[in-house]
Design a protein around this motif. Structure first.
Motif, mmCIF file in Angstrom:
data_model
loop_
_atom_site.group_PDB
_atom_site.id
_atom_site.type_symbol
_atom_site.label_atom_id
_atom_site.label_comp_id
_atom_site.label_asym_id
_atom_site.label_seq_id
_atom_site.Cartn_x
_atom_site.Cartn_y
_atom_site.Cartn_z
ATOM 1 N N LYS A 3 -21.530 40.739 25.435
ATOM 2 C CA LYS A 3 -21.444 39.340 24.999
ATOM 3 C C LYS A 3 -20.276 39.157 24.022
ATOM 4 N N ALA A 4 -20.159 40.048 23.054
ATOM 5 C CA ALA A 4 -19.082 39.933 22.062
ATOM 6 C C ALA A 4 -18.100 41.100 22.126
ATOM 7 N N VAL A 5 -18.446 42.132 22.903
ATOM 8 C CA VAL A 5 -17.582 43.325 22.997
ATOM 9 C C VAL A 5 -17.080 43.438 24.430
ATOM 10 N N PRO A 6 -15.770 43.532 24.643
ATOM 11 C CA PRO A 6 -15.274 43.689 26.020
ATOM 12 C C PRO A 6 -15.849 44.959 26.662
ATOM 13 N N LYS A 7 -16.123 44.904 27.955
ATOM 14 C CA LYS A 7 -16.709 46.078 28.622
ATOM 15 C C LYS A 7 -15.793 47.298 28.502
ATOM 16 N N GLU A 8 -14.490 47.056 28.423
ATOM 17 C CA GLU A 8 -13.531 48.176 28.320
ATOM 18 C C GLU A 8 -13.631 48.893 26.979
ATOM 19 N N MET A 9 -14.315 48.260 26.005
ATOM 20 C CA MET A 9 -14.449 48.882 24.685
ATOM 21 C C MET A 9 -15.773 49.636 24.543
ATOM 22 N N LEU A 10 -16.631 49.562 25.555
ATOM 23 C CA LEU A 10 -17.850 50.386 25.512
ATOM 24 C C LEU A 10 -17.399 51.842 25.524
ATOM 25 N N THR A 11 -18.152 52.692 24.855
ATOM 26 C CA THR A 11 -17.633 54.054 24.679
ATOM 27 C C THR A 11 -18.215 55.058 25.664
ATOM 28 N N VAL A 12 -17.356 55.933 26.117
ATOM 29 C CA VAL A 12 -17.781 57.137 26.824
ATOM 30 C C VAL A 12 -17.587 58.256 25.793
ATOM 31 N N VAL A 13 -18.704 58.752 25.304
ATOM 32 C CA VAL A 13 -18.789 59.617 24.122
ATOM 33 C C VAL A 13 -18.194 58.829 22.930
ATOM 34 N N ASP A 14 -17.075 59.222 22.381
ATOM 35 C CA ASP A 14 -16.588 58.525 21.195
ATOM 36 C C ASP A 14 -15.259 57.813 21.420
ATOM 37 N N ARG A 15 -14.919 57.595 22.689
ATOM 38 C CA ARG A 15 -13.675 56.876 22.991
ATOM 39 C C ARG A 15 -13.999 55.694 23.903
ATOM 40 N N PRO A 16 -13.401 54.533 23.614
ATOM 41 C CA PRO A 16 -13.609 53.406 24.528
ATOM 42 C C PRO A 16 -13.131 53.766 25.935
ATOM 43 N N VAL A 17 -13.785 53.190 26.917
ATOM 44 C CA VAL A 17 -13.398 53.439 28.315
ATOM 45 C C VAL A 17 -11.898 53.227 28.496
ATOM 46 N N ILE A 18 -11.353 52.146 27.933
ATOM 47 C CA ILE A 18 -9.921 51.851 28.133
ATOM 48 C C ILE A 18 -9.044 52.943 27.514
ATOM 49 N N GLN A 19 -9.528 53.556 26.436
ATOM 50 C CA GLN A 19 -8.732 54.624 25.806
ATOM 51 C C GLN A 19 -8.634 55.830 26.752
ATOM 52 N N HIS A 20 -9.735 56.146 27.430
ATOM 53 C CA HIS A 20 -9.696 57.261 28.384
ATOM 54 C C HIS A 20 -8.627 57.007 29.451
ATOM 55 N N VAL A 21 -8.541 55.760 29.907
ATOM 56 C CA VAL A 21 -7.621 55.446 31.008
ATOM 57 C C VAL A 21 -6.169 55.425 30.497
ATOM 58 N N VAL A 22 -5.979 54.918 29.290
ATOM 59 C CA VAL A 22 -4.643 54.962 28.683
ATOM 60 C C VAL A 22 -4.230 56.427 28.462
ATOM 61 N N ASP A 23 -5.179 57.261 28.051
ATOM 62 C CA ASP A 23 -4.896 58.699 27.889
ATOM 63 C C ASP A 23 -4.360 59.284 29.199
ATOM 64 N N GLU A 24 -5.007 58.907 30.300
ATOM 65 C CA GLU A 24 -4.595 59.432 31.612
ATOM 66 C C GLU A 24 -3.154 59.015 31.924
ATOM 67 N N ALA A 25 -2.835 57.751 31.629
ATOM 68 C CA ALA A 25 -1.484 57.249 31.904
ATOM 69 C C ALA A 25 -0.464 57.950 31.000
ATOM 70 N N ARG A 26 -0.843 58.097 29.767
ATOM 71 C CA ARG A 26 0.088 58.722 28.814
ATOM 72 C C ARG A 26 0.343 60.181 29.196
ATOM 73 N N ALA A 27 -0.700 60.886 29.618
ATOM 74 C CA ALA A 27 -0.541 62.284 30.032
ATOM 75 C C ALA A 27 0.417 62.393 31.213
ATOM 76 N N ALA A 28 0.486 61.314 32.008
ATOM 77 C CA ALA A 28 1.371 61.323 33.180
ATOM 78 C C ALA A 28 2.797 60.910 32.821
ATOM 79 N N GLY A 29 3.048 60.617 31.555
ATOM 80 C CA GLY A 29 4.401 60.294 31.124
ATOM 81 C C GLY A 29 4.707 58.811 31.015
ATOM 82 N N ILE A 30 3.683 57.965 31.162
ATOM 83 C CA ILE A 30 3.912 56.515 31.039
ATOM 84 C C ILE A 30 4.334 56.180 29.610
ATOM 85 N N GLU A 31 5.311 55.272 29.512
ATOM 86 C CA GLU A 31 5.885 54.929 28.203
ATOM 87 C C GLU A 31 5.513 53.533 27.730
#
Ligand code: G1P
Length: 291
Positions: A26-54
């Motif tokens: 309701k007040a928190v975007p679904k992408e900010m729900l956490t998988v362990v201690d990182r928001p879902v979106i952070q996990h996906v940004v991590d994946e992009a960054r590991a691949a060299g995305i700038e």
């Protein structure tokens, strides 16, 4: 042979309402729900960054401003951590902070579909190939999915889609691709269909939510043609683009958690926690007691 232009930018469509997770969303975007201690979106940004995305481009919507805050510095927090001598936590936070100018945010003003969300990023992407990562889908593997895709792209150029097998009774929920060799790590895409009617899927390989696309996709998305569910679908423009450009399927062999569903989200939490040295063993023992 033409050398493939590097993939520098990634688009993250994060405008979805998250109705399946109400009232949590309701007040928190679904992408900010956490998988362990990182928001879902952070996990996906991590994946992009590991691949060299700038450059990380977020297509957001109303009530999503906290995503922007998450990828910004947090002065009071940083100062407090420094004052309290929490150097390790501070260093960790700072190491993950995108550099100035590495993030962009634009808004999808109406929920017209995934294709429309991607089209909203056209000016920020500009005239270069880009990665597209759907944050709902967490790809768990020793080698990140986007890294495999960028490697495949460096070898073959063109457009790439990550694919993985899906049970027949779930095919209608996804985009499905036909390929020249379903067992090969990389194969040519022969056809695509978004949300096929039961029994009409060209294979059991679904589009998992990781793409490398050429910028010509934007001209096709601009047509605003409606497809499955009355929405502007990215798959429909990919079908058009395939008439003039090659598409490759990169088979993902890890585990995918669809965090858009409650079970997928819960499974992701358990799997990611079990894989961690600091909490995995204790959780394993705890789960055994529960079951
Ligand atoms: C989108 C894509 C679909 C893909 C899926 C993966 O569908 O249109 O091709 O298989 O993501 O999650 P959506 O989940 O937005 O319905």
């Amino acid at each position: 042979m033409t050398i493939a232009r590097p993939i520098r930018k990634a688009v993250f469509p994060v405008a979805g309402l998250g109705t399946r997770f109400l009232p949590a969303t309701k007040a928190v975007p679904k992408e900010m729900l956490t998988v362990v201690d990182r928001p879902v979106i952070q996990h996906v940004v991590d994946e992009a960054r590991a691949a060299g995305i700038e450059h990380f481009i977020f297509v957001t919507g109303r009530n999503k401003a906290v995503i922007e805050d998450h990828f910004d510095s947090q002065f009071e927090l940083e100062r407090t951590l420094a004052e309290r001598g929490k150097q390790k936590e501070l260093a960790h936070l700072m190491s993950e902070l995108p550099a100035a100018g590495q993030t962009s945010f634009t808004r999808q003003q109406a929920p017209l579909g995934l294709g429309h969300a991607v089209w909203c990023a056209r000016d920020i992407v500009g005239n270069e190939p880009f990665a597209l990562l759907l944050p709902d889908m967490l790809h768990h593997a020793p080698k990140p999915c986007m890294t495999e895709m960028i490697e495949a792209y460096a070898e073959h150029g063109g457009n790439h889609i990550a694919v993985a097998p899906v049970p027949d009774d779930q095919a209608h929920q996804y985009g499905i691709v036909g390929v020249t060799d379903a067992q090969a790590k990389i194969s040519r895409v022969t056809g695509m269909v978004e949300k096929p009617k039961p029994g009409t899927a060209p294979s059991n390989l679904h589009i998992t939510g990781r793409y490398i696309l050429q910028p010509e996709i934007f001209e096709l998305l601009a047509r605003g043609q409606r497809g499955a569910g009355g929405e502007i679908q990215i798959t429909d423009s990919m079908i058009e683009l395939q008439k003039t450009q090659p598409f490759h399927a990169v088979r993902f062999d890890g585990t995918i958690y669809d965090c858009g569903s409650k079970i997928g989200f819960l499974m992701a939490n358990v799997a990611y926690a079990l894989a961690r040295d600091d909490i995995g063993p204790e959780l394993r023992a705890g789960l055994k007691g529960l079951i």
